[in-house]
Design an enzyme around this catalytic site. Structure first.
Site, PDB file in Angstrom:
ATOM      1  N   GLU B  78      48.471  26.049  23.110  1.00  0.00           N
ATOM      2  CA  GLU B  78      48.297  27.430  22.661  1.00  0.00           C
ATOM      3  C   GLU B  78      49.509  27.976  21.919  1.00  0.00           C
ATOM      4  O   GLU B  78      49.370  28.871  21.083  1.00  0.00           O
ATOM      5  CB  GLU B  78      47.953  28.336  23.846  1.00  0.00           C
ATOM      6  CG  GLU B  78      46.545  28.126  24.403  1.00  0.00           C
ATOM      7  CD  GLU B  78      46.474  27.006  25.439  1.00  0.00           C
ATOM      8  OE1 GLU B  78      47.479  26.272  25.585  1.00  0.00           O
ATOM      9  OE2 GLU B  78      45.424  26.868  26.087  1.00  0.00           O
ATOM     10  N   PHE B 140      41.107  32.045  40.291  1.00  0.00           N
ATOM     11  CA  PHE B 140      41.457  30.841  39.538  1.00  0.00           C
ATOM     12  C   PHE B 140      41.801  31.204  38.094  1.00  0.00           C
ATOM     13  O   PHE B 140      41.062  31.918  37.435  1.00  0.00           O
ATOM     14  CB  PHE B 140      40.275  29.862  39.571  1.00  0.00           C
ATOM     15  CG  PHE B 140      40.530  28.618  38.754  1.00  0.00           C
ATOM     16  CD1 PHE B 140      41.557  27.746  39.079  1.00  0.00           C
ATOM     17  CD2 PHE B 140      39.744  28.337  37.643  1.00  0.00           C
ATOM     18  CE1 PHE B 140      41.801  26.623  38.319  1.00  0.00           C
ATOM     19  CE2 PHE B 140      39.978  27.205  36.874  1.00  0.00           C
ATOM     20  CZ  PHE B 140      41.007  26.341  37.220  1.00  0.00           C
ATOM     21  N   GLN B 141      42.913  30.718  37.632  1.00  0.00           N
ATOM     22  CA  GLN B 141      43.420  30.983  36.279  1.00  0.00           C
ATOM     23  C   GLN B 141      43.574  32.462  35.975  1.00  0.00           C
ATOM     24  O   GLN B 141      43.361  32.901  34.854  1.00  0.00           O
ATOM     25  CB  GLN B 141      42.533  30.299  35.227  1.00  0.00           C
ATOM     26  CG  GLN B 141      42.612  28.785  35.337  1.00  0.00           C
ATOM     27  CD  GLN B 141      42.037  28.064  34.143  1.00  0.00           C
ATOM     28  OE1 GLN B 141      41.101  28.548  33.525  1.00  0.00           O
ATOM     29  NE2 GLN B 141      42.596  26.907  33.826  1.00  0.00           N
ATOM     30  N   LYS B 190      35.894  37.884  31.391  1.00  0.00           N
ATOM     31  CA  LYS B 190      34.731  37.077  31.060  1.00  0.00           C
ATOM     32  C   LYS B 190      33.423  37.858  31.160  1.00  0.00           C
ATOM     33  O   LYS B 190      32.542  37.725  30.318  1.00  0.00           O
ATOM     34  CB  LYS B 190      34.682  35.862  31.981  1.00  0.00           C
ATOM     35  CG  LYS B 190      33.563  34.906  31.624  1.00  0.00           C
ATOM     36  CD  LYS B 190      33.662  33.619  32.401  1.00  0.00           C
ATOM     37  CE  LYS B 190      32.599  32.634  31.914  1.00  0.00           C
ATOM     38  NZ  LYS B 190      32.652  31.383  32.669  1.00  0.00           N
ATOM     39  N   MET B 505      72.534  22.078  16.260  1.00  0.00           N
ATOM     40  CA  MET B 505      73.225  23.364  16.243  1.00  0.00           C
ATOM     41  C   MET B 505      74.035  23.560  17.522  1.00  0.00           C
ATOM     42  O   MET B 505      75.148  24.088  17.490  1.00  0.00           O
ATOM     43  CB  MET B 505      72.209  24.491  16.064  1.00  0.00           C
ATOM     44  CG  MET B 505      72.826  25.853  15.896  1.00  0.00           C
ATOM     45  SD  MET B 505      73.925  25.893  14.491  1.00  0.00           S
ATOM     46  CE  MET B 505      72.905  26.655  13.255  1.00  0.00           C
TER      47      MET B 505
HETATM   48  C1  LIG Z   1      62.757  26.900  22.527  1.00  0.00           C
HETATM   49  C2  LIG Z   1      64.224  26.836  22.270  1.00  0.00           C
HETATM   50  N1  LIG Z   1      65.032  26.215  23.155  1.00  0.00           N
HETATM   51  C3  LIG Z   1      66.366  26.151  22.931  1.00  0.00           C
HETATM   52  C4  LIG Z   1      66.911  26.731  21.823  1.00  0.00           C
HETATM   53  C5  LIG Z   1      68.417  26.680  21.592  1.00  0.00           C
HETATM   54  N2  LIG Z   1      68.723  25.918  20.381  1.00  0.00           N
HETATM   55  C6  LIG Z   1      68.980  26.521  19.208  1.00  0.00           C
HETATM   56  S1  LIG Z   1      69.244  25.430  17.985  1.00  0.00           S
HETATM   57  C7  LIG Z   1      69.045  24.131  19.007  1.00  0.00           C
HETATM   58  C8  LIG Z   1      69.177  22.722  18.512  1.00  0.00           C
HETATM   59  C9  LIG Z   1      68.054  22.334  17.637  1.00  0.00           C
HETATM   60  O1  LIG Z   1      68.129  20.945  17.434  1.00  0.00           O
HETATM   61  P1  LIG Z   1      67.222  20.245  16.366  1.00  0.00           P
HETATM   62  O2  LIG Z   1      65.821  20.704  16.500  1.00  0.00           O
HETATM   63  O3  LIG Z   1      67.434  18.777  16.437  1.00  0.00           O
HETATM   64  O4  LIG Z   1      67.740  20.824  14.978  1.00  0.00           O
HETATM   65  P2  LIG Z   1      69.197  20.680  14.309  1.00  0.00           P
HETATM   66  O5  LIG Z   1      70.039  21.804  14.809  1.00  0.00           O
HETATM   67  O6  LIG Z   1      69.736  19.346  14.704  1.00  0.00           O
HETATM   68  O7  LIG Z   1      68.925  20.808  12.856  1.00  0.00           O
HETATM   69  C10 LIG Z   1      68.769  24.557  20.298  1.00  0.00           C
HETATM   70  C11 LIG Z   1      68.550  23.665  21.451  1.00  0.00           C
HETATM   71  C12 LIG Z   1      66.027  27.390  20.945  1.00  0.00           C
HETATM   72  N3  LIG Z   1      66.453  28.030  19.860  1.00  0.00           N
HETATM   73  N4  LIG Z   1      64.699  27.422  21.183  1.00  0.00           N
END
Ligand SMILES: Cc1ncc(C[n+]2csc(CCOP(=O)(O)OP(=O)(O)O)c2C)c(N)n1
Lengths: 187, 591
Positions: B78, B140-141, B190, B505
């Protein structure tokens, strides 16, 4: 040209200009709408000191009066966000204009001896309160006024033994005349 | 009662009905599910993303019956449905629609709803709910969807009477796109979808007060114009509000007329042509040197459709410290929230810009360029001294290079959808955009997993455009299940994985601010993305050497297939410039 410094958003120190605010909100009398308003406070960790809701002369709309403590800027922000809610019709920071605030309190107090009873009746008289119930050793009093007045009377009753209090929370309305009366919020 | 209603429904609709939609005769009293689907169609919906479940069975029965008027795309999670609806909405400007079941269906949708809330994306999300008599019994749900989504919706409804259902849908569409757009949730028990709607009612007429066409305050417009003319070092700081209001043409006209530089935020990208001479590039944490310097030195900051996000301002006290601020925004709650403007103007960007342009006609002014020669001189120095750049290598592909190559291969015309992370910043920096709605990203919530499904939604909304998702190897793995959705519906989804083997990042921050302690960011154990693509029946391609890059990109993009392009890039590249969080733009680290 002035420079404008504001605390950075990353600053987690408690805001310095804490102040009491009364906010009056006209909102649809529908399930869930009050939660939306209250959520704006809880999301910021703001405690609502009092909240009271009642019908208005507009069918389907209620007026909700909220008293909270917080810094001016945050409360201003809450007010703006509140007025953005789909079912909110009007938001007023009552405290910024001349206004009348009232709350009502019910006080269950010990009154064991005739002297005590007489002393309490004197207090009731001075505060223009009411005795609404009585037993051999207790009385229930009804008091209305602004927060200070209710606080003061409860304070004066404490030596007798206050068993329980129930307070309505504040309701407020702006004054008809734009002038601040000499004695603010007088009865 | 539930059972009875279901029976009525099946009886009424037991199948031998001709399925051509024209022949579907509305019942004298249609059941709620039909009212709902018809109301969606009435509101212009032809695309729905969703996944069925017990609570929405009646609705799905109607989706089946109306399948030639509205196409439902079956996602595999979803979150994917809501992001796809967001991508569709952001790319087209229309309202995106998602449909999910109660309980886990609704909770899975929450991330997408929150994302849409923070980025002001117009959505209507329909969530199933347990039958009304069971609400509050831990059935449920059952979850309190209304409560869970409350802080992240523009508005929401728990439908209690089928007779109001149509009115609620109508209002939801109005609210989702009016003013500051946002997601609206309709939680439908529902039993309501089975109840016959015999006496359709309107909502209380006072509940929705049309925001009246406000005439903007003349004197404010006048003050703004005068500031434009008197300022020596002005700059436009424009955000998502310019894109949402479709005000980029007016923005361009105004900036050209006044010869004032423009810096867009991450959300404002595309709102002003990136390659235009007046455009200094993005500002903020990973903004260009020129933009951040120009803002820091400006004497007039004209903020349009922005919210002074902390990723833009850094340390507030040093953000445009000497500037007077004009803040134009549709939401009063944004104005003065972070920085108090000297001139506030509550209006949508288009209305405001039109009024300003009109007023400016009454002024006489000489060429602004001459007057601001000194300002432009300094700006051009900043621009030339620190342009965005990268050091190419012979044996490693640089991530920036991927974006540059993508730009070349697509002629700068692709709709670029990103995930969240380093690749997002490089895409923002190295893909010059030509127009609004060409740049789709998760800015406010920063949701990893946004990119792939959002690109799918955008590709459906804009079938004539090439839509490319640029994602990291981390974010890709959060929603890659939707590849199969794209395969199923032959959606030309193009995904470029900037594969650096890290949660890049986060790794960068650990490198720069945590002494290179790489705590839990290693993604070197990953599936073979090419084989994964092939397992889905998609085209899987890989580039590992700079020499292959162009060819691989072309092979992946120049066709209608679903293509997953795994680009192995240098592992420890950093995004520059960077203003450390909460820092001063003069502390910008350039290399
Ligand atoms: C759902 C979620 N979890 C954690 C983060 C924290 N976060 C921000 S950037 C990042 C790294 C992303 O890594 P990747 O997808 O490999 O992209 P890159 O930075 O290597 O281009 C994380 C874990 C986030 N923004 N969203």
């Amino acid at each position: 040209m002035g420079r404008h410094f504001f605390p950075p958003t990353t600053d987690h120190r408690p805001p310095t200009t804490e102040m009491r605010h009364t906010i009056s909100i006209l909102l649809a009398n529908e399930a869930g709408e009050l939660s939306r308003v209250v959520g704006l406070f809880s999301a910021r960790g703001y405690n609502i000191e009092t909240i009271s809701v009642g019908k208005t002369i507009l069918p389907n709309f209620s007026r909700c009066t909220i008293v909270t403590e917080g810094d001016e800027k945050t409360v201003d922000q809450i007010i703006k966000q509140c007025s953005r809610l789909a079912r909110v019709r009007e938001v007023k920071a009552v405290t910024t204009l001349p206004h009348i605030e009232r709350e009502m309190g019910l006080v269950d107090v010990n009154a064991k001896t005739p002297t005590e009873r007489q002393d309490i009746l004197n207090i009731v008289d001075i505060f223009r309160a009411k005795v609404v119930d009585m037993s051999h050793d207790k009385m229930i009093l009804e008091i209305s006024g602004n927060k200070d007045k209710v606080d003061t009377m409860i304070e004066l009753l404490k030596p007798f033994g206050v068993n329980e209090t129930a307070r309505t929370g504040c309701v407020a309305i702006n004054r008809l005349s734009p002038f601040e009366p000499i004695e603010n919020n007088r009865d | 009662m539930e059972v009875q209603n279901m029976k009525t429904a099946t009886e009424t609709y037991s199948k031998p009905i001709a399925f051509e939609s024209q022949n579907i005769q509305p019942q004298v009293a249609p059941r709620g599910a039909e009212v709902l689907v018809r109301a969606l169609i009435k509101n212009g919906v032809d695309t729905i993303f969703g996944l069925p479940g017990g609570a929405v069975l009646h609705i799905y029965d109607e989706i089946w019956r109306y399948r030639d008027q509205v196409t439902h795309y079956l996602v595999r999670h979803e979150q994917g449905a809501v992001h796809a609806a967001e991508g569709y909405a952001k790319a087209t400007g229309k309202v995106g629609v998602a449909l999910v079941t109660s309980g886990p269906g609704a909770t899975n949708a929450v991330t997408g709803i929150a994302d849409a809330f923070l980025d002001s994306v117009p959505l209507v999300v329909i969530t199933g709910q347990v039958p009304s008599p069971l609400i509050g019994t831990d059935a449920f749900q059952e979850v309190d969807t209304f409560g869970i989504t409350l802080p992240v919706v523009k508005h929401s409804y728990l439908v209690k009477d089928v007779n109001y259902l149509e009115a609620i849908v109508d209002e939801a569409f109005h609210l989702a796109q009016s003013g500051k757009p946002g997601p609206v949730v309709i939680d439908v028990p529902k039993d309501i979808t089975a109840h016959l709607c015999e006496n359709p009612k309107k909502l209380h007429e006072d509940f929705l007060f049309e925001e009246k066409e406000k005439n903007l305050d003349e004197s404010t417009i006048e003050k703004i114009c005068e500031k434009f003319l008197s300022a020596k070092q002005p700059i436009f700081y424009i955000g998502g509000g310019v894109v949402t209001a479709d005000a980029s043409a007016e923005m361009l006209q105004l900036a050209e007329k006044l010869q004032i530089p423009v810096t867009p935020t991450l959300m404002g990208l595309g709102g002003f042509p990136s390659a235009h001479d007046l455009c200094l590039g993005m500002l903020g944490m990973h903004g260009t040197y020129a933009s951040n310097m120009a803002v820091a030195e400006s004497d007039l900051l004209i903020a349009i459709g922005v919210r002074f996000d902390d990723r833009v301002t850094g340390k507030l006290a040093t953000f445009a410290p000497n500037a007077e601020v004009i803040h134009i925004d549709i939401a009063a709650s944004n104005i003065g929230k972070i920085r108090k403007p000297q001139i506030p103007l509550q209006a949508d960007a288009k209305t405001a810009l039109l009024a300003i342009l009109k007023k400016l006609e009454t002024y006489e002014f000489d060429s602004m360029t001459a007057k601001r020669g000194e300002w432009w001189h300094r700006i051009n120095n900043w621009r030339n001294s620190v342009p965005l750049s990268c050091e190419y290598s012979e044996n490693e592909i640089k991530p920036q290079q991927v974006i540059e190559e993508l730009h070349r291969v697509t002629n700068g015309d692709a709709i670029v959808v990103t995930d969240v992370g380093q690749h997002q910043m490089w895409a923002a920096q190295f893909y010059p955009l030509k127009r609004s709605r060409q740049w789709l990203t998760s800015g406010g919530l920063g949701t990893m997993g946004f990119g792939l499904p959002a690109a799918m939604g955008a590709a459906l909304g804009c079938p004539k455009d090439l839509v490319v998702a640029v994602v990291g190897d981390g974010g890709f793995q959060m929603t890659n299940q939707e590849i199969i959705t794209a395969i199923q519906y032959k959606i030309p989804l193009k995904v470029i994985i900037m594969n650096n083997g890290y949660l890049g990042m986060v790794r960068q921050w650990q490198e720069m601010f945590y002494d290179r302690a790489y705590s839990e960011v290693d993604l070197s154990i990953s599936p073979d993305f090419v084989k994964l693509a092939e397992a889905y029946g998609a085209l899987g391609l890989r580039a590992t050497k700079p020499g292959e890059l162009r060819e691989v990109l072309e092979a992946g993009l120049n066709n209608d297939k679903v293509a997953i392009i795994d680009v192995v890039v240098s592992k420890e590249e950093n995004v520059f410039p960077i203003v450390p969080a909460g820092g001063n733009s003069r502390d910008m680290i350039l290399k």
